[in-house]
Design a protein around this motif. Sequence first.
Motif, short mmCIF file in Angstrom:
data_model
loop_
_atom_site.label_atom_id
_atom_site.label_comp_id
_atom_site.label_asym_id
_atom_site.label_seq_id
_atom_site.Cartn_x
_atom_site.Cartn_y
_atom_site.Cartn_z
N PHE A 26 5.17 -2.56 -12.78
CA PHE A 26 5.57 -1.50 -13.52
C PHE A 26 5.37 -1.45 -15.06
O PHE A 26 4.78 -0.86 -15.58
N ASP A 27 5.60 -2.87 -15.74
CA ASP A 27 5.31 -2.99 -16.87
C ASP A 27 4.00 -2.73 -17.41
O ASP A 27 3.39 -2.19 -18.35
N SER A 28 3.14 -3.39 -16.53
CA SER A 28 1.89 -3.27 -16.79
C SER A 28 1.21 -1.62 -16.71
O SER A 28 0.39 -1.33 -17.35
N LEU A 29 1.51 -0.98 -15.45
CA LEU A 29 1.07 0.32 -15.39
C LEU A 29 1.60 1.06 -16.58
O LEU A 29 1.04 2.10 -16.98
N GLN A 30 2.99 0.89 -17.06
CA GLN A 30 3.47 1.79 -18.10
C GLN A 30 2.74 1.34 -19.21
O GLN A 30 2.38 2.29 -20.06
N ALA A 31 2.52 0.18 -19.43
CA ALA A 31 1.58 -0.03 -20.98
C ALA A 31 0.18 0.56 -20.81
O ALA A 31 -0.48 0.88 -21.83
N GLN A 32 -0.21 0.94 -19.62
CA GLN A 32 -1.58 1.50 -19.59
C GLN A 32 -1.57 2.99 -19.53
O GLN A 32 -2.49 3.70 -19.33
N GLY A 33 -0.31 3.63 -19.36
CA GLY A 33 -0.21 5.07 -19.37
C GLY A 33 -0.13 5.74 -18.04
O GLY A 33 -0.18 6.80 -18.04
N LEU A 34 0.02 4.77 -16.96
CA LEU A 34 -0.11 5.54 -15.79
C LEU A 34 1.10 6.07 -15.23
O LEU A 34 1.36 6.52 -14.04
N THR A 35 2.65 5.67 -15.88
CA THR A 35 3.67 5.99 -15.41
C THR A 35 4.14 7.15 -16.34
O THR A 35 3.30 7.62 -17.24
N ALA A 36 5.10 7.86 -15.64
CA ALA A 36 5.84 8.82 -16.27
C ALA A 36 7.10 8.37 -17.03
O ALA A 36 7.89 7.26 -16.63
N PRO A 37 7.70 9.22 -18.10
CA PRO A 37 9.10 8.61 -18.58
C PRO A 37 10.22 8.89 -17.42
O PRO A 37 11.02 7.98 -17.19
N SER A 38 9.75 9.69 -16.42
CA SER A 38 10.68 9.67 -15.41
C SER A 38 10.37 8.78 -14.09
O SER A 38 11.31 8.59 -13.15
N SER A 39 9.64 7.91 -14.42
CA SER A 39 9.18 6.86 -13.30
C SER A 39 10.50 6.03 -13.06
O SER A 39 11.09 5.44 -13.93
N ALA A 40 10.69 5.79 -11.73
CA ALA A 40 11.78 4.81 -11.29
C ALA A 40 11.32 3.81 -10.63
O ALA A 40 10.20 3.71 -9.79
N ILE A 41 11.69 2.73 -10.59
CA ILE A 41 11.23 1.25 -9.98
C ILE A 41 12.08 1.04 -8.78
O ILE A 41 13.37 0.63 -9.02
N THR A 42 11.67 0.50 -7.71
CA THR A 42 12.52 -0.17 -6.57
C THR A 42 11.94 -1.29 -6.05
O THR A 42 10.78 -1.36 -5.50
N ALA A 43 12.60 -2.40 -6.10
CA ALA A 43 12.06 -3.71 -5.74
C ALA A 43 12.32 -3.89 -4.18
O ALA A 43 13.58 -3.70 -3.83
N TYR A 44 11.59 -4.52 -3.34
CA TYR A 44 11.90 -4.83 -1.91
C TYR A 44 11.30 -6.32 -1.95
O TYR A 44 10.65 -6.71 -2.37
N ALA A 45 12.48 -7.27 -1.25
CA ALA A 45 11.89 -8.46 -0.87
C ALA A 45 12.52 -8.97 0.48
O ALA A 45 13.85 -8.89 0.66
N SER A 46 11.70 -9.54 1.15
CA SER A 46 12.49 -10.19 2.57
C SER A 46 11.53 -11.45 2.78
O SER A 46 10.50 -11.66 2.02
N PRO A 47 11.94 -12.27 3.76
CA PRO A 47 11.25 -13.33 4.02
C PRO A 47 9.74 -13.32 3.90
O PRO A 47 9.24 -14.37 3.50
N ARG A 48 9.28 -12.23 4.54
CA ARG A 48 7.66 -12.28 4.48
C ARG A 48 7.08 -11.22 3.69
O ARG A 48 5.86 -10.94 4.11
N ARG A 49 7.83 -10.68 2.62
CA ARG A 49 7.05 -9.64 1.89
C ARG A 49 7.72 -9.56 0.37
O ARG A 49 8.87 -9.69 0.19
N LEU A 50 6.98 -9.26 -0.42
CA LEU A 50 7.26 -8.64 -1.94
C LEU A 50 6.54 -7.37 -2.02
O LEU A 50 5.68 -7.08 -1.72
#
Length: 700
Positions: free
Chosen positions: A30-54
Motif C-alpha cells: 500500500f505504501d509503495s502504491l500510495q507513493a507512486q500516486g496510484l491510490t486515492a485519499p479514500s483508499s482502504a487497506i485490508t490484510a489477509y494471512a492464513s497458513p498458506r497465503r499472504l
Amino acid sequence: MSNLLVELFVEELPPKALNKLGQAFSQSLFDSLQAQGLTAPSSAITAYASPRRLAVHITDVAAKADDKAVAQKLMPVSVGLDAAGNASPALLKKLTALGADASVVSQLKREHDGKAEVLFLDLTVAGATLAEGLQKALDEAIAKLPIPKVMTYQLQDGWSNVNFVRPAHGLVALHGSEIVQLHTLGLTAGNQTQGHRFEATQNPIVLRNADSYVEQLQQDGAVIAGFEERRNEITRQLEAAASKLNLRPIEDEALLDEVTALVERPNVLVGEFEQEFLAVPQECLILTMKANQKYFPLLDAQGKLTNQFLIVSNISPTDPSAVIGGNERVVRPRLADAKFFFEQDRKKTLESRIPGLAKVVYHNKLGSQGERIARVSGIANLIATALGDAALAAQASQAAQLAKADLVTDMVGEFPELQGIMGRYYAQHEGLSDDIAYAIEDHYRPRFAGDELPRNRVGLIVALADKLETLAGMFSIGEKPTGEKDPFALRRHAIGILRLLNDGNIALGLDTLLAQALSVFQHQFDRDATLQALNEFIYDRLAGNLRDAGYSAQEVEAVLALKPQLIADIFKRLNAVQAFAALAEAPSLAAANKRVGNILKKAEGNIEPSINPALLQEDAERALAQALEQVQPQAQQAFSAGNYTESLKALAALKTPVDAFFDHVMVNAEDPALKANRLALLATLHQAMNQVADLSRLAA
C-alpha cells in the motif's frame, strides 16, 4: 479506479511470524502504491494471512497515476550558458538526455538555490501504470518482509534458485476483474488460488474479481482468509465448547495467535485424558499441552485443571471421533513423561541436589551456579541481618541455597519455564515451610513490568539478593548494557530491585545494599568504581520510570539530585515537590535557591551554616535570620516525621524575607567577617530549603 487484490500462495508459513508477515506485506504494498500516486485519499487497506497465503485488498486503486509537472534542476547558469546567453555543450547534452533540444533554452527558468543561480526545465512526467507501479511495490514488499529464516529452493526450470520464507506456488493480481501482469519468485500473476487442502469444494478457485476473494475462499475453498476473523472464530468456539462443560479455557494470547496461524478453517473439539495424571502439578500438564500439542487446557471455577482439553482442528469430519481419539493418544505419552519426571524428581531432596549445581556453568568469569547460590545466600543473610531479624536471616539463607536446586531436576531439564515452580512443589513435598517453598518459586519475581511481587518476606529478601548478585557480578566483570543490547537483562533486574525496595517496603539504603552485594565477590575489581557505576545505573532506570509515571523531568531531577537512599521515600518526596511547585511562592523560592547555590559554589573554603547574630547589620538580613529561626525547626520537625509535603510548605514563609535580602543586602561585603556571616546565613538557608529535594532544579 477499481479495487485491487494481490495474493501470494505459498507452503505453510511459520506460525509465530504469520500475522506480522501479513501486516508487513500489505502495508508495504500500500505504501509503495500510495507513493507512486496510484491510490486515492479514500483508499482502504485490508490484510489477509492464513497458513498458506499472504494477501491484501486495497480499494480505489487507479489503472494509471496522474501525470505530474516537475521542475527539473539542470545546472548552474554559469555552466549552462555562455556570456551571450547561448547553451553550452554540457547543457545541450543534458537536454538531449531529458528528451528536449536547444529550442527550449529560452524557456528555462532561473532560480537561486542558496549557493548559485541554477537553470530549471519544466517537464511533465508521465504517471506510472498499475502494472509498473504494482511490480515495483511487490518487489519492495517481498524484499522488506520480516522473514525469521529464509529458505532457498529451486524453481521448476531446474536451474534457478529463489530465496523466500517458504516455496511460493501461486500469484494473484486482480484490478477489479482484470489480471495485472506481474512476475515474482518465478511466478506469473493470474486469477486462480487454492482452497483448503482437504475440504475445498473447488480447486483451483477462479476468482471473479478483487472483491469476491473472501466470499469465494470461504464458500468454495473452506478457508477464512482474515487472521483476526479466524482468531475471533476460534475464540467463539473455545468459549462455546467450554461453556457446555461448565469450564473455561486457559487464557493465552500467544497460543491463540499461534493456533490461528496453523488452521485455515477452525473446528474446536473436546478431548480428555486419565484422571491419574492430575496428581502431577497442573503447571507441568498445562505447559506440555500448550507447548507440545497446542491444546487449550480446561479449568474449573476454582482455576483447577481438569482432565479435559480443547483441540483446534483444521478439518471438520462428520464423525470427529477419530480426530479426538488421535489427539488423545498423542497427548497421553507427553503426560506420562511429565508424571514420570515428577515422581523421579521427588525421590531426591532439593538439598541433595545442591552439589550438582557446581557442574552447571553460570558465567565463565563468575563460576558455577553452585558458587552463585552461595553468594545469593550470603547477600540474603546480610540484608535480613541489617533489618534486625535473625529468624528472617536464617530462613532467607536457606531459601536462597535451595532456590536454584530445581535446575538439575528432570522436570526443569525438560521444561525450563518451570524453574522455581517445581522447586516450590518439591520443597512442599519435603515438608519445608510455605515461607521457604514460596520463596523458592517467587525469587524470580518481578520478572516483567506489572508482575506480582513475592508472596512473603522471605521471598522478597531472596528475590532482592538474587537480582543484586546478578547486577553486582556483571558490573564487576564489565558486562554492562550498551545501547539497545542488554543480554543479561540488567535493566529489568534494576527495575525489579526498585520495585522490591519500594513496593516491598524494605527500609535499607541503596548504597548499603550495593556494598553488601559487592562484598560477596572474591575476584579482583575496582570496588569503588563498580559501586558508583551501579548507583548511577539504578538511578538512571529510576529516573526513566518516574518520568513514565507522569512526573516532570524537573521534579524528578529535584528529588534524585539528592540521591535519596531509601527508595520507598522517593514517591513521598516527589508528591511533596509537586505540592510545593503549586504554591505561589515556589517560582521565587526556586530561583532564589539556585542563586544561593551559585553564590556558595563560588565562595572560597567550606561555609558552615553557623550565624553570628552580632554581625547582622542590615534589617533585611536580620529579618531573614529571624524567619529562618522560626521556619527551620518547623520544616525539620516535619521532615524528621516523614511529612515532606508539610516540610516544604513551611518554606513558603521565607519568600518575602529572601526577596528583601537579595534586594537590600550585599553578600560580598568588604569586611571579611561581615561577608563570612552573610555566607553562613545563606548556607543555613540553603540547608533548610534542600532537605527534601534540590529546589533549584525547579527554577525556569
